[in-house]
Design a protein around this motif. Structure first.
Motif, PDB file in Angstrom:
ATOM      1  N   GLY A  15      10.633   2.369   0.393  1.00  0.00           N
ATOM      2  CA  GLY A  15      10.439   3.727  -0.079  1.00  0.00           C
ATOM      3  C   GLY A  15       9.000   4.202  -0.095  1.00  0.00           C
ATOM      4  O   GLY A  15       8.711   5.256  -0.680  1.00  0.00           O
ATOM      5  N   PHE A  16       8.076   3.471   0.537  1.00  0.00           N
ATOM      6  CA  PHE A  16       6.669   3.853   0.593  1.00  0.00           C
ATOM      7  C   PHE A  16       6.233   4.021   2.045  1.00  0.00           C
ATOM      8  O   PHE A  16       6.629   3.234   2.924  1.00  0.00           O
ATOM      9  CB  PHE A  16       5.779   2.800  -0.075  1.00  0.00           C
ATOM     10  CG  PHE A  16       5.811   2.828  -1.575  1.00  0.00           C
ATOM     11  CD1 PHE A  16       4.829   3.491  -2.291  1.00  0.00           C
ATOM     12  CD2 PHE A  16       6.834   2.194  -2.270  1.00  0.00           C
ATOM     13  CE1 PHE A  16       4.851   3.512  -3.675  1.00  0.00           C
ATOM     14  CE2 PHE A  16       6.871   2.211  -3.655  1.00  0.00           C
ATOM     15  CZ  PHE A  16       5.877   2.880  -4.369  1.00  0.00           C
ATOM     16  N   LEU A  17       5.411   5.033   2.286  1.00  0.00           N
ATOM     17  CA  LEU A  17       4.793   5.216   3.596  1.00  0.00           C
ATOM     18  C   LEU A  17       3.535   4.356   3.667  1.00  0.00           C
ATOM     19  O   LEU A  17       2.646   4.451   2.816  1.00  0.00           O
ATOM     20  CB  LEU A  17       4.419   6.689   3.805  1.00  0.00           C
ATOM     21  CG  LEU A  17       3.610   7.000   5.077  1.00  0.00           C
ATOM     22  CD1 LEU A  17       4.470   6.775   6.325  1.00  0.00           C
ATOM     23  CD2 LEU A  17       3.075   8.429   5.042  1.00  0.00           C
ATOM     24  N   LEU A  18       3.459   3.520   4.699  1.00  0.00           N
ATOM     25  CA  LEU A  18       2.299   2.669   4.930  1.00  0.00           C
ATOM     26  C   LEU A  18       1.623   3.113   6.221  1.00  0.00           C
ATOM     27  O   LEU A  18       2.296   3.336   7.233  1.00  0.00           O
ATOM     28  CB  LEU A  18       2.710   1.202   5.038  1.00  0.00           C
ATOM     29  CG  LEU A  18       3.582   0.655   3.898  1.00  0.00           C
ATOM     30  CD1 LEU A  18       3.933  -0.800   4.154  1.00  0.00           C
ATOM     31  CD2 LEU A  18       2.881   0.810   2.558  1.00  0.00           C
ATOM     32  N   ALA A  73      -7.250   1.969  -9.999  1.00  0.00           N
ATOM     33  CA  ALA A  73      -7.041   1.346 -11.311  1.00  0.00           C
ATOM     34  C   ALA A  73      -5.798   0.470 -11.304  1.00  0.00           C
ATOM     35  O   ALA A  73      -5.789  -0.629 -11.868  1.00  0.00           O
ATOM     36  CB  ALA A  73      -6.929   2.428 -12.384  1.00  0.00           C
ATOM     37  N   ALA A  74      -4.718   0.943 -10.654  1.00  0.00           N
ATOM     38  CA  ALA A  74      -3.499   0.151 -10.573  1.00  0.00           C
ATOM     39  C   ALA A  74      -3.740  -1.141  -9.795  1.00  0.00           C
ATOM     40  O   ALA A  74      -3.246  -2.218 -10.173  1.00  0.00           O
ATOM     41  CB  ALA A  74      -2.386   0.968  -9.917  1.00  0.00           C
ATOM     42  N   LEU A  75      -4.505  -1.049  -8.722  1.00  0.00           N
ATOM     43  CA  LEU A  75      -4.818  -2.235  -7.921  1.00  0.00           C
ATOM     44  C   LEU A  75      -5.616  -3.240  -8.731  1.00  0.00           C
ATOM     45  O   LEU A  75      -5.357  -4.441  -8.702  1.00  0.00           O
ATOM     46  CB  LEU A  75      -5.590  -1.809  -6.677  1.00  0.00           C
ATOM     47  CG  LEU A  75      -6.095  -2.935  -5.763  1.00  0.00           C
ATOM     48  CD1 LEU A  75      -4.927  -3.722  -5.190  1.00  0.00           C
ATOM     49  CD2 LEU A  75      -6.966  -2.376  -4.659  1.00  0.00           C
ATOM     50  N   GLN A 106      -3.843   3.973   1.131  1.00  0.00           N
ATOM     51  CA  GLN A 106      -3.063   3.765  -0.090  1.00  0.00           C
ATOM     52  C   GLN A 106      -1.597   4.094   0.186  1.00  0.00           C
ATOM     53  O   GLN A 106      -1.282   5.171   0.674  1.00  0.00           O
ATOM     54  CB  GLN A 106      -3.589   4.666  -1.209  1.00  0.00           C
ATOM     55  CG  GLN A 106      -2.758   4.598  -2.480  1.00  0.00           C
ATOM     56  CD  GLN A 106      -3.362   5.407  -3.614  1.00  0.00           C
ATOM     57  OE1 GLN A 106      -4.552   5.280  -3.899  1.00  0.00           O
ATOM     58  NE2 GLN A 106      -2.566   6.240  -4.261  1.00  0.00           N
ATOM     59  N   PRO A 107      -0.673   3.174  -0.085  1.00  0.00           N
ATOM     60  CA  PRO A 107       0.750   3.468   0.143  1.00  0.00           C
ATOM     61  C   PRO A 107       1.191   4.692  -0.651  1.00  0.00           C
ATOM     62  O   PRO A 107       0.802   4.874  -1.805  1.00  0.00           O
ATOM     63  CB  PRO A 107       1.442   2.188  -0.351  1.00  0.00           C
ATOM     64  CG  PRO A 107       0.407   1.115  -0.207  1.00  0.00           C
ATOM     65  CD  PRO A 107      -0.889   1.787  -0.530  1.00  0.00           C
ATOM     66  N   THR A 131       1.657  -1.537  -5.870  1.00  0.00           N
ATOM     67  CA  THR A 131       0.909  -2.787  -5.739  1.00  0.00           C
ATOM     68  C   THR A 131       1.778  -3.963  -5.311  1.00  0.00           C
ATOM     69  O   THR A 131       1.252  -4.954  -4.789  1.00  0.00           O
ATOM     70  CB  THR A 131       0.176  -3.121  -7.041  1.00  0.00           C
ATOM     71  OG1 THR A 131       1.118  -3.208  -8.120  1.00  0.00           O
ATOM     72  CG2 THR A 131      -0.849  -2.045  -7.380  1.00  0.00           C
ATOM     73  N   HIS A 132       3.105  -3.865  -5.514  1.00  0.00           N
ATOM     74  CA  HIS A 132       3.969  -4.979  -5.086  1.00  0.00           C
ATOM     75  C   HIS A 132       4.003  -5.106  -3.570  1.00  0.00           C
ATOM     76  O   HIS A 132       4.475  -6.118  -3.035  1.00  0.00           O
ATOM     77  CB  HIS A 132       5.395  -4.767  -5.615  1.00  0.00           C
ATOM     78  CG  HIS A 132       6.068  -3.547  -5.062  1.00  0.00           C
ATOM     79  ND1 HIS A 132       5.760  -2.270  -5.486  1.00  0.00           N
ATOM     80  CD2 HIS A 132       7.029  -3.407  -4.115  1.00  0.00           C
ATOM     81  CE1 HIS A 132       6.504  -1.398  -4.832  1.00  0.00           C
ATOM     82  NE2 HIS A 132       7.272  -2.065  -3.991  1.00  0.00           N
TER      83      HIS A 132
END
Length: 456
Positions: free
Chosen positions: A49-52, A103-105, A67-68, A75-76
Protein backbone atom coordinates in the motif's frame (compact mmCIF):
# COMPACT_ATOMS: atom_id res chain seq x y z
CA UNK A 1 10.21 -5.37 -4.57
CA UNK A 2 10.01 -5.17 -8.35
CA UNK A 3 10.91 -1.65 -9.49
CA UNK A 4 10.08 -0.61 -13.04
CA UNK A 5 10.93 2.55 -15.00
CA UNK A 6 8.52 5.50 -14.89
CA UNK A 7 6.44 5.44 -18.06
CA UNK A 8 3.66 7.70 -19.29
CA UNK A 9 1.03 5.02 -18.70
CA UNK A 10 2.00 4.96 -14.99
CA UNK A 11 0.77 8.51 -14.38
CA UNK A 12 -2.62 7.69 -12.83
CA UNK A 13 -1.25 4.99 -10.51
CA UNK A 14 1.66 7.11 -9.27
CA UNK A 15 -0.51 10.20 -8.79
CA UNK A 16 -2.92 8.14 -6.71
CA UNK A 17 -0.25 8.47 -4.01
CA UNK A 18 1.54 11.74 -4.79
CA UNK A 19 -1.48 14.02 -5.18
CA UNK A 20 -2.84 13.18 -1.71
CA UNK A 21 0.50 13.21 0.11
CA UNK A 22 0.24 16.88 1.06
CA UNK A 23 3.96 17.46 0.41
CA UNK A 24 5.17 20.46 -1.63
CA UNK A 25 8.05 18.61 -3.26
CA UNK A 26 8.80 19.13 -6.95
CA UNK A 27 10.21 15.60 -7.13
CA UNK A 28 6.68 14.27 -6.59
CA UNK A 29 5.30 15.94 -9.72
CA UNK A 30 4.78 13.13 -12.22
CA UNK A 31 5.91 15.35 -15.11
CA UNK A 32 9.29 15.77 -13.40
CA UNK A 33 9.65 12.03 -12.80
CA UNK A 34 8.82 11.25 -16.42
CA UNK A 35 10.79 14.03 -18.14
CA UNK A 36 13.96 13.42 -16.09
CA UNK A 37 13.73 9.61 -16.12
CA UNK A 38 16.60 9.29 -18.58
CA UNK A 39 18.92 11.21 -16.23
CA UNK A 40 17.81 9.86 -12.85
CA UNK A 41 16.66 6.39 -13.97
CA UNK A 42 13.55 6.85 -11.84
CA UNK A 43 11.74 3.60 -11.07
CA UNK A 44 8.74 2.75 -8.92
CA UNK A 45 6.67 0.02 -7.35
CA UNK A 46 3.81 -0.33 -4.89
CA UNK A 47 4.52 -2.42 -1.81
CA UNK A 48 2.04 -3.02 1.01
CA UNK A 49 0.00 0.00 0.00
CA UNK A 50 2.99 2.38 -0.29
CA UNK A 51 4.50 4.00 -3.37
CA UNK A 52 8.27 3.45 -3.50
CA UNK A 53 10.48 5.48 -5.83
CA UNK A 54 14.12 4.67 -6.61
CA UNK A 55 16.46 7.00 -8.50
CA UNK A 56 20.09 7.78 -9.27
CA UNK A 57 21.32 10.61 -7.03
CA UNK A 58 22.42 13.57 -9.19
CA UNK A 59 22.18 11.24 -12.17
CA UNK A 60 25.28 9.36 -11.00
CA UNK A 61 25.90 5.83 -9.75
CA UNK A 62 24.62 6.24 -6.19
CA UNK A 63 21.10 4.94 -5.57
CA UNK A 64 18.53 6.79 -3.49
CA UNK A 65 14.94 6.15 -2.43
CA UNK A 66 12.25 8.74 -1.84
CA UNK A 67 10.24 8.70 1.37
CA UNK A 68 7.58 5.98 0.87
CA UNK A 69 4.12 7.46 0.31
CA UNK A 70 1.03 5.87 1.77
CA UNK A 71 -1.21 5.70 4.81
CA UNK A 72 0.49 5.42 8.20
CA UNK A 73 4.02 4.51 9.25
CA UNK A 74 6.37 3.54 6.41
CA UNK A 75 9.36 2.42 8.47
CA UNK A 76 8.50 -1.30 8.29
CA UNK A 77 9.46 -1.09 4.60
CA UNK A 78 13.07 -0.17 5.30
CA UNK A 79 14.46 -3.73 5.52
CA UNK A 80 13.14 -4.39 2.02
CA UNK A 81 14.60 -1.15 0.68
CA UNK A 82 17.89 -1.91 2.38
CA UNK A 83 17.96 -5.34 0.74
CA UNK A 84 17.26 -3.76 -2.66
CA UNK A 85 20.13 -1.30 -2.16
CA UNK A 86 22.42 -4.06 -0.91
CA UNK A 87 21.72 -6.08 -4.07
CA UNK A 88 23.21 -3.16 -6.01
CA UNK A 89 26.20 -3.09 -3.66
CA UNK A 90 25.15 0.15 -2.00
CA UNK A 91 23.96 1.36 1.41
CA UNK A 92 20.38 2.51 1.84
CA UNK A 93 20.00 6.24 1.25
CA UNK A 94 16.65 7.94 1.74
CA UNK A 95 15.78 11.34 0.27
CA UNK A 96 12.87 13.74 0.25
CA UNK A 97 12.05 13.04 3.88
CA UNK A 98 9.65 15.39 5.60
CA UNK A 99 10.49 16.38 9.18
CA UNK A 100 7.72 13.99 10.31
CA UNK A 101 9.13 11.20 8.17
CA UNK A 102 12.63 11.82 9.50
CA UNK A 103 11.37 11.69 13.09
CA UNK A 104 9.59 8.39 12.44
CA UNK A 105 12.76 6.94 10.91
CA UNK A 106 14.84 8.05 13.86
CA UNK A 107 12.47 6.41 16.32
CA UNK A 108 12.40 3.12 14.46
CA UNK A 109 16.04 2.97 13.34
CA UNK A 110 18.38 4.99 15.59
CA UNK A 111 21.38 3.83 13.57
CA UNK A 112 20.32 6.15 10.74
CA UNK A 113 21.46 9.76 10.64
CA UNK A 114 19.49 12.65 9.16
CA UNK A 115 20.87 15.62 7.28
CA UNK A 116 19.52 18.74 5.62
CA UNK A 117 20.51 19.78 2.12
CA UNK A 118 19.67 23.47 1.80
CA UNK A 119 20.47 23.42 -1.92
CA UNK A 120 17.61 20.99 -2.65
CA UNK A 121 14.82 22.67 -0.68
CA UNK A 122 11.85 23.89 -2.70
CA UNK A 123 10.76 27.52 -2.60
CA UNK A 124 6.99 27.66 -2.06
CA UNK A 125 5.06 30.90 -2.49
CA UNK A 126 1.52 32.15 -2.02
CA UNK A 127 0.13 32.23 -5.53
CA UNK A 128 -1.64 35.52 -4.81
CA UNK A 129 1.66 37.13 -3.79
CA UNK A 130 3.12 36.33 -7.21
CA UNK A 131 -0.10 37.38 -8.96
CA UNK A 132 -0.36 40.78 -7.25
CA UNK A 133 3.17 41.73 -6.13
CA UNK A 134 1.64 44.01 -3.51
CA UNK A 135 3.39 45.91 -0.75
CA UNK A 136 6.76 47.56 -0.27
CA UNK A 137 8.74 44.34 -0.42
CA UNK A 138 7.61 43.77 -4.02
CA UNK A 139 8.27 47.36 -5.15
CA UNK A 140 11.47 46.35 -7.02
CA UNK A 141 9.49 43.73 -8.96
CA UNK A 142 6.81 46.27 -9.88
CA UNK A 143 9.54 48.64 -11.04
CA UNK A 144 10.88 45.94 -13.37
CA UNK A 145 7.41 45.39 -14.77
CA UNK A 146 6.74 49.11 -15.23
CA UNK A 147 9.99 49.53 -17.18
CA UNK A 148 9.21 46.48 -19.31
CA UNK A 149 5.71 47.71 -20.13
CA UNK A 150 7.03 51.16 -21.02
CA UNK A 151 9.83 49.85 -23.23
CA UNK A 152 8.25 47.04 -25.23
CA UNK A 153 5.24 46.17 -27.33
CA UNK A 154 4.43 42.75 -25.88
CA UNK A 155 1.78 40.08 -25.69
CA UNK A 156 1.21 37.01 -23.55
CA UNK A 157 -0.33 33.76 -24.72
CA UNK A 158 -0.82 30.23 -23.49
CA UNK A 159 2.10 27.93 -24.20
CA UNK A 160 1.30 25.07 -26.58
CA UNK A 161 3.48 22.36 -28.16
CA UNK A 162 3.36 24.30 -31.43
CA UNK A 163 5.71 26.83 -29.82
CA UNK A 164 8.28 24.14 -28.97
CA UNK A 165 10.74 25.08 -31.76
CA UNK A 166 10.84 28.70 -30.61
CA UNK A 167 11.15 27.70 -26.95
CA UNK A 168 13.99 25.30 -27.69
CA UNK A 169 15.74 27.98 -29.75
CA UNK A 170 15.53 30.36 -26.80
CA UNK A 171 16.71 27.58 -24.47
CA UNK A 172 19.76 26.94 -26.70
CA UNK A 173 20.57 30.65 -26.64
CA UNK A 174 20.23 30.70 -22.85
CA UNK A 175 22.35 27.56 -22.48
CA UNK A 176 25.17 28.99 -24.59
CA UNK A 177 25.62 31.68 -21.95
CA UNK A 178 25.93 29.08 -19.17
CA UNK A 179 28.65 26.78 -20.53
CA UNK A 180 30.07 26.08 -17.05
CA UNK A 181 27.02 23.89 -16.37
CA UNK A 182 27.11 22.12 -19.74
CA UNK A 183 26.38 18.55 -18.59
CA UNK A 184 23.54 19.58 -16.29
CA UNK A 185 21.99 21.83 -18.93
CA UNK A 186 22.19 19.16 -21.63
CA UNK A 187 20.14 16.91 -19.34
CA UNK A 188 17.70 19.79 -18.86
CA UNK A 189 17.38 20.16 -22.62
CA UNK A 190 16.50 16.47 -22.98
CA UNK A 191 13.90 16.80 -20.22
CA UNK A 192 12.43 19.87 -21.92
CA UNK A 193 12.21 18.07 -25.27
CA UNK A 194 10.42 15.19 -23.57
CA UNK A 195 8.00 17.63 -21.95
CA UNK A 196 7.06 19.20 -25.28
CA UNK A 197 6.70 15.77 -26.90
CA UNK A 198 4.08 14.75 -24.32
CA UNK A 199 2.74 18.16 -23.29
CA UNK A 200 -0.99 17.30 -23.20
CA UNK A 201 -0.59 13.79 -21.77
CA UNK A 202 1.50 15.19 -18.91
CA UNK A 203 -1.14 17.88 -18.29
CA UNK A 204 1.47 20.59 -18.51
CA UNK A 205 0.44 24.23 -18.49
CA UNK A 206 2.58 27.15 -19.59
CA UNK A 207 2.84 30.69 -20.86
CA UNK A 208 4.79 32.55 -23.53
CA UNK A 209 5.80 36.22 -23.65
CA UNK A 210 6.43 37.87 -27.02
CA UNK A 211 8.04 41.20 -27.80
CA UNK A 212 7.43 42.44 -31.33
CA UNK A 213 6.39 38.88 -32.28
CA UNK A 214 9.68 37.43 -30.99
CA UNK A 215 9.64 34.99 -28.10
CA UNK A 216 11.14 36.78 -25.09
CA UNK A 217 10.31 34.29 -22.32
CA UNK A 218 8.41 31.10 -21.61
CA UNK A 219 7.52 28.95 -18.64
CA UNK A 220 5.66 25.73 -17.90
CA UNK A 221 4.88 23.35 -15.08
CA UNK A 222 2.36 20.92 -13.65
CA UNK A 223 0.28 20.31 -10.56
CA UNK A 224 1.71 18.54 -7.53
CA UNK A 225 -1.77 18.39 -6.00
CA UNK A 226 -5.06 20.25 -6.31
CA UNK A 227 -3.72 23.36 -4.55
CA UNK A 228 -0.04 23.42 -5.53
CA UNK A 229 1.36 24.16 -8.97
CA UNK A 230 5.04 23.51 -9.69
CA UNK A 231 7.13 25.54 -12.15
CA UNK A 232 9.42 23.15 -14.03
CA UNK A 233 11.06 25.53 -16.50
CA UNK A 234 11.39 29.28 -16.97
CA UNK A 235 13.67 30.87 -19.57
CA UNK A 236 13.96 34.43 -20.80
CA UNK A 237 16.00 36.47 -23.24
CA UNK A 238 17.91 38.79 -20.90
CA UNK A 239 18.19 41.40 -23.64
CA UNK A 240 14.64 42.29 -22.66
CA UNK A 241 15.05 43.84 -19.22
CA UNK A 242 12.36 42.58 -16.86
CA UNK A 243 11.34 39.62 -19.01
CA UNK A 244 11.78 37.14 -16.14
CA UNK A 245 9.71 39.24 -13.77
CA UNK A 246 7.03 39.72 -16.42
CA UNK A 247 6.61 36.04 -17.38
CA UNK A 248 6.59 35.07 -13.71
CA UNK A 249 3.72 37.42 -12.89
CA UNK A 250 1.68 36.88 -16.04
CA UNK A 251 1.79 33.12 -15.70
CA UNK A 252 0.75 33.29 -12.05
CA UNK A 253 -2.15 35.54 -13.05
CA UNK A 254 -3.31 33.07 -15.70
CA UNK A 255 -3.20 30.05 -13.38
CA UNK A 256 -6.64 28.86 -12.22
CA UNK A 257 -7.51 30.39 -8.83
CA UNK A 258 -7.74 27.02 -7.07
CA UNK A 259 -3.93 26.93 -7.11
CA UNK A 260 -3.10 28.75 -3.88
CA UNK A 261 0.58 27.74 -3.75
CA UNK A 262 3.32 27.89 -6.37
CA UNK A 263 6.42 25.71 -5.97
CA UNK A 264 9.38 27.16 -7.87
CA UNK A 265 11.68 24.23 -7.12
CA UNK A 266 15.19 24.42 -5.61
CA UNK A 267 18.18 26.70 -6.20
CA UNK A 268 20.83 23.96 -6.56
CA UNK A 269 23.18 26.03 -4.39
CA UNK A 270 23.65 28.60 -7.18
CA UNK A 271 24.13 31.96 -5.50
CA UNK A 272 22.42 34.04 -8.20
CA UNK A 273 19.44 31.70 -8.38
CA UNK A 274 19.15 31.72 -4.59
CA UNK A 275 19.07 35.52 -4.49
CA UNK A 276 16.42 35.57 -7.20
CA UNK A 277 14.15 33.06 -5.51
CA UNK A 278 14.49 34.76 -2.13
CA UNK A 279 13.65 38.12 -3.69
CA UNK A 280 10.11 36.84 -4.30
CA UNK A 281 9.69 36.19 -0.55
CA UNK A 282 8.71 32.52 -0.29
CA UNK A 283 6.03 31.47 2.18
CA UNK A 284 8.31 28.62 3.23
CA UNK A 285 11.12 26.36 2.09
CA UNK A 286 10.03 22.75 1.81
CA UNK A 287 12.49 20.57 3.79
CA UNK A 288 13.82 17.60 1.80
CA UNK A 289 15.85 15.73 4.38
CA UNK A 290 18.00 12.73 3.61
CA UNK A 291 19.08 9.79 5.72
CA UNK A 292 21.58 6.99 5.66
CA UNK A 293 22.88 4.45 8.10
CA UNK A 294 25.84 5.71 10.10
CA UNK A 295 29.03 3.68 10.07
CA UNK A 296 30.14 2.14 13.35
CA UNK A 297 32.73 4.91 13.71
CA UNK A 298 30.15 7.64 13.02
CA UNK A 299 27.80 6.07 15.57
CA UNK A 300 30.52 6.11 18.22
CA UNK A 301 31.45 9.68 17.38
CA UNK A 302 27.79 10.70 17.69
CA UNK A 303 27.50 9.03 21.09
CA UNK A 304 30.64 10.76 22.39
CA UNK A 305 29.52 14.08 20.92
CA UNK A 306 26.12 13.92 22.65
CA UNK A 307 27.76 13.27 26.01
CA UNK A 308 30.40 15.97 25.72
CA UNK A 309 28.34 18.66 23.96
CA UNK A 310 24.78 18.31 25.29
CA UNK A 311 23.91 21.78 23.99
CA UNK A 312 24.34 20.57 20.38
CA UNK A 313 21.20 19.14 18.80
CA UNK A 314 21.12 15.70 17.26
CA UNK A 315 20.29 17.39 13.95
CA UNK A 316 23.50 19.44 14.09
CA UNK A 317 25.63 16.45 15.05
CA UNK A 318 24.29 14.26 12.27
CA UNK A 319 24.49 17.13 9.77
CA UNK A 320 28.21 17.29 10.42
CA UNK A 321 28.75 13.53 10.38
CA UNK A 322 26.85 13.02 7.11
CA UNK A 323 27.97 16.07 5.15
CA UNK A 324 31.21 17.29 6.72
CA UNK A 325 32.88 14.33 8.41
CA UNK A 326 36.08 13.17 6.72
CA UNK A 327 37.61 9.94 8.10
CA UNK A 328 41.05 11.12 6.99
CA UNK A 329 40.69 14.31 9.04
CA UNK A 330 39.09 12.79 12.12
CA UNK A 331 41.60 11.89 14.82
CA UNK A 332 40.46 9.60 17.61
CA UNK A 333 41.80 7.61 20.54
CA UNK A 334 40.28 4.27 21.50
CA UNK A 335 40.08 2.56 24.83
CA UNK A 336 38.49 -0.83 25.39
CA UNK A 337 37.38 -0.93 21.76
CA UNK A 338 35.48 2.36 21.93
CA UNK A 339 36.29 5.92 20.84
CA UNK A 340 37.28 7.75 24.01
CA UNK A 341 38.50 11.04 22.51
CA UNK A 342 38.17 12.82 19.17
CA UNK A 343 38.82 15.98 17.19
CA UNK A 344 38.16 17.02 13.60
CA UNK A 345 40.30 19.02 11.22
CA UNK A 346 38.22 21.25 8.93
CA UNK A 347 40.16 23.05 6.17
CA UNK A 348 39.32 26.67 5.31
CA UNK A 349 41.85 27.89 2.78
CA UNK A 350 45.19 28.45 4.51
CA UNK A 351 43.68 27.85 7.95
CA UNK A 352 42.70 24.54 9.52
CA UNK A 353 39.91 24.77 12.07
CA UNK A 354 40.08 22.29 14.94
CA UNK A 355 36.54 21.29 15.80
CA UNK A 356 34.68 19.21 18.39
CA UNK A 357 37.61 18.31 20.60
CA UNK A 358 36.13 15.93 23.17
CA UNK A 359 37.06 13.24 25.69
CA UNK A 360 34.68 10.85 27.39
CA UNK A 361 34.14 11.91 31.03
CA UNK A 362 35.60 8.68 32.43
CA UNK A 363 38.74 9.03 30.27
CA UNK A 364 39.73 12.59 31.08
CA UNK A 365 43.08 13.62 32.56
CA UNK A 366 44.79 10.73 30.77
CA UNK A 367 46.44 12.86 28.06
CA UNK A 368 44.19 11.66 25.25
CA UNK A 369 43.08 15.07 23.96
CA UNK A 370 46.61 16.46 24.25
CA UNK A 371 47.96 13.59 22.19
CA UNK A 372 45.35 14.15 19.50
CA UNK A 373 46.03 17.89 19.44
CA UNK A 374 49.76 17.37 18.97
CA UNK A 375 49.03 14.90 16.16
CA UNK A 376 46.58 17.34 14.57
CA UNK A 377 49.13 20.16 14.53
CA UNK A 378 51.78 17.86 13.01
CA UNK A 379 49.32 16.84 10.29
CA UNK A 380 48.38 20.46 9.63
CA UNK A 381 52.02 21.48 9.23
CA UNK A 382 52.68 18.53 6.93
CA UNK A 383 49.76 19.59 4.72
CA UNK A 384 51.07 23.14 4.47
CA UNK A 385 48.43 25.00 6.45
CA UNK A 386 49.62 28.41 7.67
CA UNK A 387 47.43 28.69 10.75
CA UNK A 388 45.36 26.56 13.11
CA UNK A 389 42.33 28.01 14.88
CA UNK A 390 39.79 26.85 17.44
CA UNK A 391 37.13 28.27 19.75
CA UNK A 392 37.57 27.24 23.40
CA UNK A 393 34.39 26.53 25.30
CA UNK A 394 35.58 27.93 28.64
CA UNK A 395 38.33 29.94 30.32
CA UNK A 396 39.87 26.70 31.61
CA UNK A 397 40.11 25.38 28.05
CA UNK A 398 41.52 28.68 26.86
CA UNK A 399 44.36 28.29 29.39
CA UNK A 400 44.84 24.66 28.33
CA UNK A 401 45.12 25.52 24.63
CA UNK A 402 47.57 28.29 25.47
CA UNK A 403 49.98 25.57 26.63
CA UNK A 404 50.11 24.38 22.99
CA UNK A 405 50.85 27.85 21.62
CA UNK A 406 47.36 29.11 20.79
CA UNK A 407 46.85 32.78 21.59
CA UNK A 408 44.34 35.60 21.29
CA UNK A 409 40.57 36.02 21.25
CA UNK A 410 39.93 36.94 17.62
CA UNK A 411 36.35 37.40 16.40
CA UNK A 412 35.64 34.71 13.82
CA UNK A 413 33.00 34.59 11.09
CA UNK A 414 32.02 31.40 9.27
CA UNK A 415 30.72 31.49 5.71
CA UNK A 416 29.94 28.00 4.48
CA UNK A 417 28.35 26.67 1.31
CA UNK A 418 25.74 24.72 3.27
CA UNK A 419 25.15 27.22 6.07
CA UNK A 420 26.70 24.95 8.71
CA UNK A 421 27.73 26.96 11.77
CA UNK A 422 30.99 25.80 13.33
CA UNK A 423 30.70 28.40 16.07
CA UNK A 424 29.00 28.49 19.44
CA UNK A 425 25.64 29.71 18.16
CA UNK A 426 26.33 33.13 19.67
CA UNK A 427 28.52 35.34 17.41
CA UNK A 428 29.61 37.37 20.44
CA UNK A 429 31.20 34.24 21.91
CA UNK A 430 32.89 33.14 18.68
CA UNK A 431 36.36 34.23 19.73
CA UNK A 432 39.11 32.11 18.23
CA UNK A 433 42.56 31.30 19.49
CA UNK A 434 45.04 31.06 16.64
CA UNK A 435 48.40 29.31 16.25
CA UNK A 436 50.84 30.21 13.48
CA UNK A 437 52.15 26.95 12.05
CA UNK A 438 55.11 28.52 10.29
CA UNK A 439 57.04 31.77 10.18
CA UNK A 440 54.13 33.94 9.01
CA UNK A 441 52.59 35.77 11.98
CA UNK A 442 48.84 36.04 12.41
CA UNK A 443 48.02 39.72 12.73
CA UNK A 444 44.40 40.01 11.54
CA UNK A 445 41.78 41.62 13.76
CA UNK A 446 39.06 39.29 12.47
CA UNK A 447 39.22 35.72 11.20
CA UNK A 448 37.05 34.81 8.22
CA UNK A 449 36.67 31.07 7.63
CA UNK A 450 34.91 30.42 4.34
CA UNK A 451 34.57 27.51 1.93
CA UNK A 452 32.56 29.53 -0.58
CA UNK A 453 34.02 29.89 -4.10
CA UNK A 454 36.34 32.86 -4.36
CA UNK A 455 35.01 35.68 -6.52
CA UNK A 456 37.33 36.65 -9.33
Amino acid sequence: MLFRPVRLEDKAEIERFTRVAGICNCDLAFANMYCWEETYRSAWCVEEGFLLIRFRIDGGRRIGYMQPLGEGDFTHLLPGLEADARAAGQPLRLAGLTPEGAAALRRAYPAFGIRRNRDSEDYVYRADDLRRLEGRRYQPKRNHINRFEAAYDYRYEELTPSLAPECLRLERQWRAAHEARAAELTAEQRAMQRAFDRFEELELRGGALFVDDRLAAFTYGSAIDDATFCIHAEKADIRYEGAYTMINRLFAQHLPPHYTLIDREEDLGLEGLRRSKLSYHPLFLQPKLSAERLTEEQSQLRALWRVCFPEDTQDDIEQFLLSRYDPARCLSARRDGRIAAMLHLVPFGRTVYIYAVATAPDRRRQGLAGGLLREALACARAEGFRFAALIPGSDDLRRWYAEYGFTGACPVCFRTHDGFDFGTGDPARDLAMVLALGDEPFDATELLLSDLPQES
